[in-house]
Every structure is written in structure tokens, then in C-alpha cells.
Design an enzyme around this catalytic site. Structure first.
Site, PDB file in Angstrom:
ATOM      1  N   LYS A  72      -2.899  -0.899   4.260  1.00 21.58           N
ATOM      2  CA  LYS A  72      -2.841  -0.014   3.095  1.00 21.58           C
ATOM      3  C   LYS A  72      -4.198   0.284   2.450  1.00 21.58           C
ATOM      4  O   LYS A  72      -4.372   1.334   1.863  1.00 21.58           O
ATOM      5  CB  LYS A  72      -1.907  -0.612   2.032  1.00 21.58           C
ATOM      6  CG  LYS A  72      -0.435  -0.494   2.376  1.00 21.58           C
ATOM      7  CD  LYS A  72       0.378  -1.094   1.241  1.00 21.58           C
ATOM      8  CE  LYS A  72       1.812  -0.656   1.298  1.00 21.58           C
ATOM      9  NZ  LYS A  72       2.540  -1.007   0.074  1.00 21.58           N
ATOM     10  N   ASP A 109       4.378   4.597  -4.093  1.00 17.87           N
ATOM     11  CA  ASP A 109       5.100   3.456  -4.674  1.00 17.87           C
ATOM     12  C   ASP A 109       5.382   3.641  -6.165  1.00 17.87           C
ATOM     13  O   ASP A 109       6.505   3.424  -6.622  1.00 17.87           O
ATOM     14  CB  ASP A 109       4.296   2.156  -4.499  1.00 17.87           C
ATOM     15  CG  ASP A 109       4.510   1.500  -3.142  1.00 17.87           C
ATOM     16  OD1 ASP A 109       5.587   1.693  -2.556  1.00 17.87           O
ATOM     17  OD2 ASP A 109       3.599   0.796  -2.684  1.00 17.87           O
TER      18      ASP A 109
END
Ligand code: ATR
Length: 262
Positions: A72, A109
Site C-alpha cells: 500500500k 478506505d
């Protein structure tokens, strides 16, 4: 499902990859949405990430790719740009290809989490929120909660230094939210959010003690499997409203679906 040359292809890059449930969760979502999308998990080792991203650039029917642990943050150096949200959170979980072929890293997210709360009519604005966890997912939810107008945000984490660093970063971007890093009693909060991995395994301890919370409290656990963690079961037994992690994932896929339909 038939995959043809017209299908829109997406990958999910991960290491390990076994836990990525593409067909049960991601492909099922797009199918039920009527989108001609096929998603394949790819097992990519960290050292190969740059070469893989360079290859995906050449695959013209790939509209984007998801990235998860451990890529990520590392993926950022291989992209053309990242969105302000991804920069603030410090991680990318979805890379989109623009019409011009540029690879843009985004982080869905925070928006997915807040959208899932809104869809369940859980109000964040003006509320006192206690978040447990300050890891990758916790960074996103903390920024999301502040963006959504939480009045107070208390972050507690096993590694207290990480909680303090996250609280300081959120406070800097969102001065209207009173942010602190502290060990606090759950019963004085409106909304309690678990972002730690505690609850994935059946014998995990609870991430925090929620005894004494009342029926007006909301408890959110971003863990997707199991759908009902021990924390959520305990919260429900006390009459609190609960929300699991699947709606957050679905909301992120809705954002991806919107990107494809642009
Ligand atoms: P993710 O990307 O899923 O958020 P992560 O960045 O590794 O994963 O973060 C995991 C979170 O769960 C962290 O808040 C971590 O606490 P530490 O920062 O102290 O490591 C928390 N966590 C994991 N295992 C834990 C445990 N056994 N007890 C308490 N917290 C735990």
C-alpha cells in the site's frame, strides 16, 4: 460469468494472496451490479512490484488495480500521481488508469468507511468517537471520521506512540475536531470503532472493554470475516447498534463501479 475482450479487468496485488476473496466478494459485487468486470488476485512479491506496475501500464483493458498488504505504501513510487486523500493517509489501496493512461493512486478506505456509516444512517457529525487501532486501516478511518465532522476523536492503540502520531496528523488537517491519543472508557462515547485485527480469529481477546455502553451507542468493527466479531456480538448483547466491515468494502466497490462508469 463470461469474461470477454470487452470485459473490464482489474487486479488485486497482494502478498500473501490467499485471503483475497475475489470471486466471493469482489466479483460477486460487480456481477450483482450488472458490471462486466473481472477481478483477479495476483501474488506479487515486494521486490517485483515496480516491474508488475510497469507491465500493467501496457495492458490496455485493465482499468485499475487494488493494492493490499504489503504494497500500500511502496506502490506510490511507481505511480504518476496520488490523490490528496492517499497523500494524507499515506497509503494507496486503489490505482486507477485515466483516459490518458496515467496511473493515479487513490485511497478509498476513508470514503468507503464513512459512506457505509451514512448508508446505515449512523451519524458522525457532532459525535464523540473512540477508535481503537492506528495501523494502515486505522489511519484512513481516523481521517475519514474527522472529515465527516466528528466533534471528538480519541485514538487508542497498543503502540501508544503510533496513536499519538496519528492524532497529531489528524488534528493538523482537521482543527475543528478535538483529537487525542488516550486510553478511554468506552461507555462515554457515541461511536466506537475497531480498526485492529483483533477479532479475525475466534480466540482473539476483545480489542477493548465495552461493558456499560448503552443502547444509544454504535459499535463498528471494520473486520470483514467473520461478519459478526466477538466485539459486535458483545455490543449487540448490550443493546447497541452494530455495523461490520462488509458494508465498508461494498461502498469502496461502489466507488470503483462509479469510476468505471465515468
Ligand atoms: P491494517 O492495515 O489492517 O490496519 P496494520 O497496519 O498492521 O494493519 O495495523 C494493525 C492494527 O491492529 C494496529 O493498530 C495494531 O496495533 P500496534 O500498532 O500496536 O501494532 C493492532 N493490533 C494487531 N494485533 C494486536 C494485538 N494483539 N493487540 C492489540 N492490537 C493489535
Amino acid at each position: 460469468m463470461e469474461i470477454t475482450g470487452k470485459s473490464k479487468i482489474m487486479f488485486v496485488l497482494a502478498d500473501p494472496v490467499d485471503h483475497v476473496r475475489a470471486s466471493a466478494v469482489i466479483n460477486a459485487y460487480f456481477q450483482s451490479n450488472g458490471d462486466d468486470v473481472a477481478v483477479s488476485p495476483l501474488h506479487i512479491l515486494p521486490g517485483d512490484l515496480g516491474a508488475v506496475v510497469a507491465s500493467i501500464r501496457l495492458m490496455r483493458n485493465v482499468f485499475g488495480f487494488g493494492v493490499t498488504i504489503p504494497h500500500k505504501t511502496q506502490v506510490i513510487e511507481h505511480l504518476d500521481e496520488i490523490t490528496p486523500a492517499a497523500r494524507m493517509i499515506g497509503a494507496v489501496n486503489f490505482v486507477k488508469r485515466t483516459a490518458e493512461g496515467r496511473l493515479v493512486g487513490d485511497n478509498l478506505d476513508a470514503r468507503g468507511f464513512i459512506a457505509s456509516l451514512a448508508q446505515h444512517e449512523i451519524v458522525v457529525r457532532g459525535r464523540k468517537v473512540l477508535q481503537v487501532g492506528a495501523g494502515g486501516a486505522g489511519r484512513a478511518t481516523a481521517f475519514g471520521l474527522a472529515e465527516a465532522g466528528a466533534r471528538e476523536l480519541t485514538i487508542m492503540n497498543r503502540d501508544e506512540e503510533k496513536a499519538r502520531a496519528l492524532a497529531a496528523a489528524v488534528a493538523e488537517h482537521y482543527p475543528a475536531t478535538k483529537v487525542s491519543a488516550d486510553h478511554a472508557e468506552a461507555r462515554s462515547f457515541d461511536l466506537i470503532v475497531n480498526t485492529t485485527s483483533l477479532g479475525m480469529k475466534a480466540d482473539d481477546p476483545l480489542p477493548l472493554d465495552i461493558d456499560g455502553i448503552g443502547p444509544s451507542a454504535v459499535v463498528s468493527d471494520i473486520i470483514v470475516h467473520p461478519a459478526v466479531t466477538r466485539l459486535l456480538a458483545r455490543a449487540a448483547a448490550q443493546g447497541a447498534r452494530t455495523i461490520g466491515g462488509k458494508p465498508m468494502l461494498d461502498a469502496q466497490m461502489a466507488l470503483v463501479a462509479r469510476f468505471i462508469a465515468r
